[in-house]
Design an enzyme around this catalytic site. Structure first.
Site, short mmCIF file in Angstrom:
data_model
loop_
_atom_site.label_atom_id
_atom_site.label_comp_id
_atom_site.label_asym_id
_atom_site.label_seq_id
_atom_site.Cartn_x
_atom_site.Cartn_y
_atom_site.Cartn_z
N TYR B 101 42.49 42.17 89.75
CA TYR B 101 41.33 41.56 89.09
C TYR B 101 41.15 42.22 87.74
O TYR B 101 41.22 43.45 87.62
CB TYR B 101 40.07 41.80 89.95
CG TYR B 101 38.76 41.49 89.26
CD1 TYR B 101 38.09 40.31 89.52
CD2 TYR B 101 38.20 42.39 88.34
CE1 TYR B 101 36.89 40.03 88.88
CE2 TYR B 101 37.01 42.11 87.70
CZ TYR B 101 36.35 40.93 87.98
OH TYR B 101 35.17 40.64 87.34
N GLU B 189 37.38 36.30 82.62
CA GLU B 189 37.74 36.89 83.91
C GLU B 189 39.06 36.30 84.42
O GLU B 189 39.24 35.08 84.40
CB GLU B 189 36.63 36.61 84.93
CG GLU B 189 36.89 37.26 86.29
CD GLU B 189 35.78 36.91 87.30
OE1 GLU B 189 34.71 37.53 87.25
OE2 GLU B 189 36.01 36.00 88.13
#
Lengths: 292, 382
Positions: B101, B189
């Protein structure tokens, strides 16, 4: 001496020849604010109802001794205007402009903060010290002179509370609108700190809204550092998450920035939070009457 | 402004962040064509501006063009948490060895960009932050300095990335930071950031939010806005430049200034009503803008009564009253209205309304009184 703007204010208005700029400049002067100059690049040498206009802020500082700037420049040029005022040595900059990109404000904030410059706004109604000076767009007729400091992220909501206080016979030392953007200069904590040190202020009413965590930081500051009593009001209990409610900064992100969280944080520090502007004003009146 | 996955990936590709080959499809036939072009197994992904599409069945693997067409057929038109799927993104299926991530958020509290990297990817980041905070590497970047190689090293070492992946990760992070700054993003993101069995890093999904206030300098991104995704009232509001948010109640609310309108919603809820919307006419509204605002608000069939709450600063109450009277003339207003005017020229404004005495318009003196009145009127109209 009331905070941010007062009898020592020598104001230069950036964007003075614009429609909004000239209108509010003249209103501020009519109120008694010492407006010493205006700036519009390329229009130096003219005047607006007797207020001299210069091409640069540096010139306005050199020739007229300006120490406070009000920015009325459109959003794509406003960041540059703030930096020019800072570079010219202006100590207090009040930016009314709405719609400045957040990344611009990030750089500006990072630049001006360590220089000790007081930046109010952007996207704010300005500051009013009743009877002394009005810099911005706050309708002075709503507010009475008194000893309550008022600090808020919103314009019209501040007027509403000012009026409710006036109806109860209470007035203000200074009204400070810190603005509704994600990145603003003076924070709640900064203004609370100024009110705490101000002998003209006996009580503070703080008006917050959803988004960010400045109210939570203010709650911690009140608990640790303040002796002046504080009463609060928070707007946005009905706001859904993920939606911007008018102000660019008024948004609940995930579970962060809710009105409920802010209320809980403030109440944990003994701050009473009104359920409506009317109740907040009533709580202020009670606190004001209580022996300190 | 939130971007769809495929739009975010277009920006990723522009900045050199590796993404899968793919294309957008609005019909099952287009999805089939896309799968034929890619000539390999593909993933059909619903494009919606809301999370949880995987669980809702909005992401499906297709072995061949036939299957791609079938899945697209099923996903297009699907409702995912209140959002209708109008398009699917068809991309080459990836083999995944590991999921990481990475994100850059606009941290308004710290007033700096916040970078976060973890090898525990593919899950909700809040969960990682809560349960295994030591696996989440995070740091702030000084906006005046920018992203430097040491930032990348710190994130990689702190997150425990394998040494052989660090160069690729550093390049992706630098590219993402450049995208974040240059496109005025509030969020970039990559979740998951995958590692293939061959050891290649690449972005399998995107979440991308751009600052509305900066769209003037990104006309290409501004054009990505999908007006069809909005409820009809919000689309109308946007086209006419009105600040409006639809809510699920039945008391229509108009006011001036974001804070006062938010407060009005709360006070109406406190009086026992449910607000139908947030509508801010802004500062200095003229009569025409009041008419437009009324038109947007009344286009919502759920509205049973309207509360007009104005505190005049730059806005003049006589101008607002004129706007209300014009709106009543031009629009077919069937619901009762409560009007509360205070501040600049309030006496003149109230006088204008009293002289015209339009039926079904009730003038109240205070905000609380107005809220109670409108809730009462909305209730009796049910």
């Amino acid at each position: 001496m009331p905070i941010v703007v007062n009898a020592d204010t020598r104001l230069v208005v950036q964007g003075i020849t614009g429609r909004e700029g000239s209108f509010h400049t003249l209103r501020n002067r009519e109120y008694g604010t010492n407006v010493v100059a205006g700036v519009t690049p390329g229009k130096g040498g003219r005047d607006v109802e007797g207020i001299p206009v210069y091409d640069t802020v540096h010139e306005a500082v050199r020739r007229e001794g300006a120490n406070t700037a009000m920015v009325f420049v459109p959003p794509r040029f406003a960041g540059d205007a703030i930096l020019e005022a800072a570079d010219a040595g202006i100590g207090t900059i009040v930016c009314i402009t709405e719609g400045i990109p957040a990344h611009d404000m990030l750089r500006i904030y990072t630049h001006v903060r360590p220089r000790g410059i007081t930046l109010l706004g952007p996207n704010c109604p300005g500051a009013l010290s009743p009877g002394l000076a009005n810099v911005g767009i706050i309708p002075a007729q709503v507010f009475a002179r008194g000893r309550i400091g008022l600090v808020s992220r919103s314009g019209t909501l501040t007027y509403q509370i000012g009026k409710e206080l006036a109806d109860l016979g209470l007035g203000n030392s200074t009204i400070v609108g810190i603005g509704g953007d994600p990145v603003v200069g003076l924070s709640f904590v900064d203004v609370l700190d100024l009110f705490e040190a101000d002998p003209a202020t006996d009580l503070v009413v703080m008006v917050g809204e959803i988004g960010g965590d400045e109210e939570e930081k203010a709650a911690a500051f009140i608990g640790e550092r303040m002796r002046t009593p504080v009463v609060a009001y928070i707007a946005g209990f009905q706001a859904p998450p993920g939606r911007t409610m008018g102000h660019a900064g008024a948004i609940i992100s995930g579970s962060a920035g809710t009105a409920q969280a802010k209320k809980v944080a403030l109440e944990a520090q003994g701050v009473r939070v009104g359920a409506s502007p009317t109740e907040a004003a009533r709580l202020a009146a009670e606190a004001f009457a209580a022996p300190g | 402004m939130d971007l769809y996955e495929y739009q975010g990936k277009q920006l990723f590709a522009r900045y050199g962040i590796p993404v899968s080959e793919g294309s957008i499809a609005a019909t099952p036939a287009e999805a089939r064509e896309a799968a034929e072009r890619i000539a390999a197994p593909v993933v059909i992904k619903a494009q919606v501006l809301v999370g949880g599409r995987g669980k809702a069945g909005g992401v499906k693997l297709a072995a061949d063009p036939d299957e791609a067409e079938q899945h697209a057929e099923a996903i297009l038109g699907m409702d995912i948490r209140g959002h209708t799927v109008h398009r699917v993104w068809v991309e080459r299926s990836s083999d995944i060895a590991r999921e990481y991530y990475f994100s850059i958020t606009f941290d308004r509290g710290a007033k700096r960009p916040l970078l976060m990297l973890t090898t525990a990817g593919g899950v909700e980041i809040e969960e990682v932050a809560e349960k295994t905070p030591d696996r989440l590497a995070r740091l702030h970047v000084d906006p005046l300095v920018g992203f430097e190689p040491f930032h990348a090293r710190r994130l990689c070492f702190d997150a425990g990335l394998p040494a052989e992946e660090m160069r690729q990760a550093a390049d992706i992070m630098a590219a993402a930071y450049r995208a974040f700054v240059e496109t005025d993003a509030m969020l970039v993101e990559i979740n998951p950031l995958i590692v293939t069995p061959e050891g290649k890093l690449h972005a399998l999904d995107s979440k991308y939010t751009v600052d509305d206030n900066a769209l003037f300098r990104h006309p290409d991104i501004a054009e990505m806005r999908d007006l069809e995704a909005l409820p009809p009232e919000e689309r109308m509001a946007r086209e006419r430049g009105v600040t409006y948010v639809k809510l699920d109640g039945y008391v229509g609310i108009i006011g001036n200034g974001a804070g006062l309108v938010m407060s009005t919603l709360d006070v109406v809820a406190g009086a026992g009503g449910r607000p139908a919307n947030f509508l801010d006419v802004g500062g200095g509204a003229q009569a025409d803008e009041i008419v437009t605002a009324m038109e947007v608000l009344l286009s919502d069939p759920d509205v049973r009564a309207v509360l007009f709450n104005v505190f005049g600063g730059i806005t003049r109450c006589d101008e607002v009253a004129r706007g209300i009277l014009t709106a009543l003339e031009r629009l077919d207003v069937k619901v009762p209205m409560v009007v509360r005017l205070d501040g600049t020229n309030d006496v003149e404004g109230r006088q204008l309304l009293a002289d015209a005495a339009p039926p079904n318009v009730h003038v109240e003196e205070t905000m609380l009184g107005a809220a109670e009145r409108v809730v009462e009127l909305a209730g009796s109209g049910a």
